[in-house]
Write an enzyme that holds these catalytic residues in place. Structure first.
Site, PDB file in Angstrom:
ATOM      1  N   ASP A 138       0.833  -1.202   0.000  1.00 38.87           N
ATOM      2  CA  ASP A 138       0.000   0.000   0.000  1.00 38.87           C
ATOM      3  C   ASP A 138       0.870   1.256   0.000  1.00 38.87           C
ATOM      4  OD1 ASP A 138      -2.236  -1.613   0.163  1.00 38.87           O
ATOM      5  OD2 ASP A 138      -2.386  -1.458   2.351  1.00 38.87           O
ATOM      6  N   ARG A 139       0.282   2.354  -0.430  1.00 41.39           N
ATOM      7  CA  ARG A 139       0.996   3.632  -0.512  1.00 41.39           C
ATOM      8  C   ARG A 139       1.714   3.967   0.801  1.00 41.39           C
ATOM      9  NH1 ARG A 139       0.823   8.652  -3.153  1.00 41.39           N
ATOM     10  NH2 ARG A 139       1.243  10.410  -1.755  1.00 41.39           N
TER      11      ARG A 139
END
EC number: 5.4.99.-
Length: 301
Positions: A138-139
């Site tokens: 994820d970011r």
């Protein structure tokens, strides 16, 4: 099997005399059927140095050659985005992804991603390669990530991932203290009908299994080690939130925290078989400063 200037070479042993070429490719050479289709179209499979067909029977001592790449097109704009390199050779790249950036563009033309930075990193080496991450983070998740430097290495590692042979270990700071030192979370995960970008535990979801171990208890927060049997989207974050101990700072599945500006989740360790040498490898990305700082602040309360 050996690599020679962009080609893999496999000499047929006596015990495989008379086997079909296609079985050699999918068996000892471990080429996926999808890649075989691409190689067939690009004439990337040779038998004793000449184009051939998949149903031919091979003879001991003869040589099968397979191109390790089916395309060298690179559509990403190289950008100078710094990231630590944990390991690199002519087959794979293993990096420590910083938090706050996407692994790759999520829409055409997007810049500022790790993939843009990898393209720039390779450009400095005189390489123009497609960026092929084996897995995703994820970011706002930091940590270890592996990238194949050829179509062959990518499909080899992707197979390990799908067959559960590529082991990923994470660490997370969570709110509270789980009662048990170790445990397994088995909650099926599906899309959240109200917010399609989110996931939730639901009876009709896909099976998902996460193992946890408490590494340190700090009162209001704890440090957990987590390993995955499955790889569902947001699996760790959804499981821990449902368990009652959400990831610290996770605004989607928990709440913001004054201790850290993002979700305190880090991909710590990766174990796999090197696609070129067959060597067993284990690499680790150190705990990032923001998670260490959050722990120190709690210890000093």
């Amino acid at each position: 099997m050996k690599k020679n200037r962009g080609w893999l070479e496999f000499t047929i042993p006596k015990e495989l005399d008379g086997a079909f070429l296609q079985d050699i490719l999918t068996g000892p050479m471990r080429i996926s059927r999808r890649m075989i289709q691409k190689l067939t179209r690009s004439k990337g499979i040779l038998y004793n140095g000449k184009p051939t067909f998949l149903k031919r029977q091979v003879k001991s001592g003869h040589v099968v050659q397979v191109a390790t790449e089916v395309t060298t097109r690179q559509s990403l704009q190289p950008e100078q985005i710094p990231f630590p390199v944990l390991f690199e050779d002519d087959t794979i790249l293993v990096v420590d992804k910083p938090s706050g950036i996407n692994v790759h563009p999520i829409h055409p033309g997007q810049s500022g991603t790790l993939a843009n930075g990898i393209a720039w990193h390779w450009q400095q080496q005189g390489l123009q390669l497609p960026v092929r991450p084996i897995h995703r983070l994820d970011r706002d998740t930091s940590g270890i990530l592996i990238v194949g430097k050829s179509a062959y290495s990518h499909q080899h590692l992707d197979r390990q991932l799908r067959e559960g042979q590529l082991d990923r270990v994470y660490v997370a700071l969570v709110e509270g203290e789980p009662e048990e030192d170790t445990g397994t979370l088995k909650y099926p995960i599906g899309k959240n009908p109200r917010t399609p970008s989110k996931r939730k535990v639901r009876e009709d979801g896909d099976p998902a299994v996460t193992h946890y171990k408490v590494l340190e208890r700090l009162g209001p927060i704890s440090l957990l080690e987590l390993s995955l049997e499955t790889g569902r989207t947001h699996q760790i974050r959804v499981h821990l939130a449902h368990f009652g101990y959400p990831v610290l700072g996770d605004r989607q599945y928990g709440k913001a925290s004054p201790l850290i500006k993002r979700q305190a989740l880090h991909a710590l360790r990766l174990s796999f078989t090197h696609p070129g040498t067959g060597e067993s490898m284990e690499l680790e990305a150190p705990l990032p400063e923001d998670m260490q700082s959050a722990m120190e602040r709690v210890r000093n309360l």
